[in-house]
Design an enzyme around this catalytic site. Structure first.
Site, PDB file in Angstrom:
ATOM      1  N   ASP A 134     -54.967  15.381  80.126  1.00  0.00           N
ATOM      2  CA  ASP A 134     -56.292  14.584  80.242  1.00  0.00           C
ATOM      3  C   ASP A 134     -56.610  14.365  81.847  1.00  0.00           C
ATOM      4  O   ASP A 134     -57.620  14.672  82.264  1.00  0.00           O
ATOM      5  CB  ASP A 134     -55.709  13.104  79.900  1.00  0.00           C
ATOM      6  N   HIS A 177     -52.733   8.255  75.348  1.00  0.00           N
ATOM      7  CA  HIS A 177     -53.376   9.723  75.384  1.00  0.00           C
ATOM      8  C   HIS A 177     -54.196   9.712  73.823  1.00  0.00           C
ATOM      9  O   HIS A 177     -53.597  10.125  72.879  1.00  0.00           O
ATOM     10  CB  HIS A 177     -52.201  10.776  75.046  1.00  0.00           C
TER      11      HIS A 177
HETATM   12  P1  NAD Z   1     -47.738  23.468  65.958  1.00  0.00           P
HETATM   13  O1  NAD Z   1     -48.110  22.969  64.456  1.00  0.00           O
HETATM   14  O2  NAD Z   1     -48.253  24.736  66.005  1.00  0.00           O
HETATM   15  O3  NAD Z   1     -46.356  23.459  66.324  1.00  0.00           O
HETATM   16  C1  NAD Z   1     -45.551  22.233  65.957  1.00  0.00           C
HETATM   17  C2  NAD Z   1     -44.201  22.680  65.546  1.00  0.00           C
HETATM   18  O4  NAD Z   1     -43.375  21.669  65.512  1.00  0.00           O
HETATM   19  C3  NAD Z   1     -43.919  23.593  64.268  1.00  0.00           C
HETATM   20  O5  NAD Z   1     -43.412  24.825  64.506  1.00  0.00           O
HETATM   21  C4  NAD Z   1     -43.096  22.650  63.314  1.00  0.00           C
HETATM   22  O6  NAD Z   1     -42.213  23.665  62.455  1.00  0.00           O
HETATM   23  C5  NAD Z   1     -42.363  21.784  64.704  1.00  0.00           C
HETATM   24  N1  NAD Z   1     -41.661  20.821  64.062  1.00  0.00           N
HETATM   25  C6  NAD Z   1     -41.868  19.981  63.163  1.00  0.00           C
HETATM   26  N2  NAD Z   1     -41.021  18.990  62.975  1.00  0.00           N
HETATM   27  C7  NAD Z   1     -40.166  19.144  63.708  1.00  0.00           C
HETATM   28  C8  NAD Z   1     -38.827  18.599  64.035  1.00  0.00           C
HETATM   29  N3  NAD Z   1     -38.299  17.665  63.485  1.00  0.00           N
HETATM   30  N4  NAD Z   1     -37.984  19.253  65.100  1.00  0.00           N
HETATM   31  C9  NAD Z   1     -38.379  20.423  65.684  1.00  0.00           C
HETATM   32  N5  NAD Z   1     -39.599  20.704  65.369  1.00  0.00           N
HETATM   33  C10 NAD Z   1     -40.478  20.345  64.443  1.00  0.00           C
HETATM   34  O7  NAD Z   1     -48.482  22.275  66.814  1.00  0.00           O
HETATM   35  P2  NAD Z   1     -48.850  22.455  68.392  1.00  0.00           P
HETATM   36  O8  NAD Z   1     -50.243  22.873  68.399  1.00  0.00           O
HETATM   37  O9  NAD Z   1     -47.758  23.209  69.101  1.00  0.00           O
HETATM   38  O10 NAD Z   1     -48.625  20.888  68.906  1.00  0.00           O
HETATM   39  C11 NAD Z   1     -47.636  20.377  68.717  1.00  0.00           C
HETATM   40  C12 NAD Z   1     -47.900  18.809  68.955  1.00  0.00           C
HETATM   41  O11 NAD Z   1     -48.478  18.480  70.353  1.00  0.00           O
HETATM   42  C13 NAD Z   1     -48.658  18.061  68.220  1.00  0.00           C
HETATM   43  O12 NAD Z   1     -48.281  16.700  67.844  1.00  0.00           O
HETATM   44  C14 NAD Z   1     -50.114  17.972  68.951  1.00  0.00           C
HETATM   45  O13 NAD Z   1     -50.815  16.920  68.354  1.00  0.00           O
HETATM   46  C15 NAD Z   1     -49.437  17.648  70.296  1.00  0.00           C
HETATM   47  N6  NAD Z   1     -50.277  17.817  71.430  1.00  0.00           N
HETATM   48  C16 NAD Z   1     -50.349  16.940  72.374  1.00  0.00           C
HETATM   49  C17 NAD Z   1     -51.183  17.027  73.640  1.00  0.00           C
HETATM   50  C18 NAD Z   1     -51.032  16.271  74.661  1.00  0.00           C
HETATM   51  O14 NAD Z   1     -51.801  16.441  75.739  1.00  0.00           O
HETATM   52  N7  NAD Z   1     -50.039  15.047  74.615  1.00  0.00           N
HETATM   53  C19 NAD Z   1     -51.985  18.207  73.647  1.00  0.00           C
HETATM   54  C20 NAD Z   1     -52.239  19.145  72.392  1.00  0.00           C
HETATM   55  C21 NAD Z   1     -51.258  19.093  71.483  1.00  0.00           C
HETATM   56  C1  LMR Z   2     -55.400  17.110  73.015  1.00  0.00           C
HETATM   57  O1  LMR Z   2     -55.663  16.477  73.549  1.00  0.00           O
HETATM   58  O2  LMR Z   2     -55.834  18.362  73.202  1.00  0.00           O
HETATM   59  C2  LMR Z   2     -54.232  16.901  71.999  1.00  0.00           C
HETATM   60  O3  LMR Z   2     -53.774  15.781  71.895  1.00  0.00           O
HETATM   61  C3  LMR Z   2     -54.757  17.229  70.488  1.00  0.00           C
HETATM   62  C4  LMR Z   2     -55.583  16.186  69.824  1.00  0.00           C
HETATM   63  O4  LMR Z   2     -55.165  15.795  68.817  1.00  0.00           O
HETATM   64  O5  LMR Z   2     -56.526  15.526  70.409  1.00  0.00           O
END
Ligand code: NAD
Ligand code: LMR
Length: 328
Positions: free
Chosen positions: A159, A187
């Site tokens: 962000d 977030h």
């Molecule tokens: P994704 O679905 O491509 O990958 C997530 C992975 O986590 C999968 O491979 C899944 O098998 C694995 N997983 C699920 N449960 C698990 C566990 N108990 N132990 C280990 N691995 C496990 O998702 P992504 O696009 O890589 O996103 C991951 C996370 O990050 C999501 O929650 C998404 O919302 C979050 N995210 C946060 C931000 C931020 O700014 N904070 C930004 C983007 C995404």
């Molecule tokens: C983001 O900010 O891109 C991630 O947290 C994905 C979402 O769920 O908004």
């Protein structure tokens, strides 16, 4: 190059973010002069895909990659880690709010908090990227009573970077001229990206912009809803930018933020700026040698007060919800 490798755990390593994050970590984006050992955690059905990612890591022949271990047992994977990047969680799809993920993802962070408590290195730092990141960090922290609470943080650096980029585009200034950006709160769509303390080339950003309507009706919602806009456009949530921000946040935490500037991190509130104690909320922080401290003494006007309070209220609701689910 210092000889002992930094042991870095990444959860959800076979996911979208992992596919960018691992290669950046291995190529030296976190610690250019220290080798890295990667410890990769996945759920059992994703281990085969993760093996493929490890084959690709091998094929890059990264000079700074000292080793890679994978597994589905958190206690084995987290053994002795200095940094744990908790990414693995289900991302939200179109139309979902982050709150919808509380139950689905919360349980993951109780197990991982307990495992870290048992086996991580004494100096471990834990960064939570998986959503809902702030409350997941609270869950992990609450399940790891022997790890100091200041070792946990949740990612609001994406962000923060988004806010810098929007402000740079508006003012025509290079991103390097923008300092003292702050994301306050959660977030989520209630986050408050603050231009009243940010600077453009050393001048107050709100004054440089000179357009309160743009700040309220354009800048703040664009930054706060950027995640949803990317989900809309890509059909899946931000990944490369999230990986990049995860590294920015960890690098600054371990090795220090720039002199005269600060960064945004969601950390346990000590009550600063009226954010209830114990919530994991984003603040302006400076970092040094693996420690952070909240920037004190910023004047908060009524507009900012209302925004900070609203996001803190959402975090308090999330805390109540996970208390109700028995996760903390
Ligand atoms: P994704 O679905 O491509 O990958 C997530 C992975 O986590 C999968 O491979 C899944 O098998 C694995 N997983 C699920 N449960 C698990 C566990 N108990 N132990 C280990 N691995 C496990 O998702 P992504 O696009 O890589 O996103 C991951 C996370 O990050 C999501 O929650 C998404 O919302 C979050 N995210 C946060 C931000 C931020 O700014 N904070 C930004 C983007 C995404
Ligand atoms: C983001 O900010 O891109 C991630 O947290 C994905 C979402 O769920 O908004």
């Amino acid at each position: 190059m210092s000889s002992s490798p930094l042991k870095v755990a990444v959860t959800g390593a076979a996911g979208q973010i992992g596919y960018s994050l691992l290669f950046r970590l291995a190529s030296g984006a976190l610690a250019a002069d220290r080798p890295i050992e990667l410890r990769l955690l996945e759920i059992t059905p994703a281990l085969k895909a993760l093996e493929g990612v490890v084959m690709e890591l091998d094929d890059c022949a990264f000079p700074g990659l000292a080793g890679v271990e994978i597994g589905d047992d958190a206690e084995k994977v987290f053994d002795g880690v200095n940094l744990a990047l908790l990414v693995g969680a289900r991302p939200r799809g179109p139309g979902m709010e982050r709150g919808d993920l509380l139950e689905a993802n919360g349980a993951i962070f109780t197990t991982q908090g307990k495992a870290l408590n048992k086996v991580a290195a004494d100096d471990v730092r834990i960064g939570v990227t998986g959503n809902p990141a702030n409350t997941n960090a609270l869950i992990a922290m609450s399940n790891a009573p022997d790890i100091p609470q200041e070792r946990f943080s949740a990612l609001t650096r994406l962000d923060h970077n988004r806010a810098i980029s929007q402000l740079a585009a508006k003012t025509g200034a290079p991103v390097t001229d923008i300092t003292k950006m702050t994301i306050w709160g959660n977030h989520s769509a209630t986050q408050y990206p603050d231009l009243f303390h940010a600077e453009v080339g050393g001048r107050n950003a709100a004054e440089v912009v000179g357009d309160q309507a743009w700040i309220e009706n354009d800048f703040i919602p664009t930054v706060a809803k950027r995640g949803a806009a990317i989900i809309d456009a890509r059909g899946s949530s931000s990944a490369a930018s999230a990986a990049s921000a995860t590294i920015d946040a960890a690098r600054d935490w371990l090795f220090g933020s720039a002199e005269g500037d600060w960064v945004s991190m969601a950390v346990r509130s000590d009550g600063s700026y009226g954010v209830p104690e114990g919530l994991v909320s984003s603040f302006p922080v400076t970092t040094r040698d693996g420690d952070w401290s909240i920037v004190q003494g910023l004047e908060i006007d009524d507009f900012s007060r209302g925004r900070i309070d609203a996001s803190a209220a959402e975090l308090a609701e999330e805390r109540e919800a996970v208390q109700g689910l028995g996760l903390i």
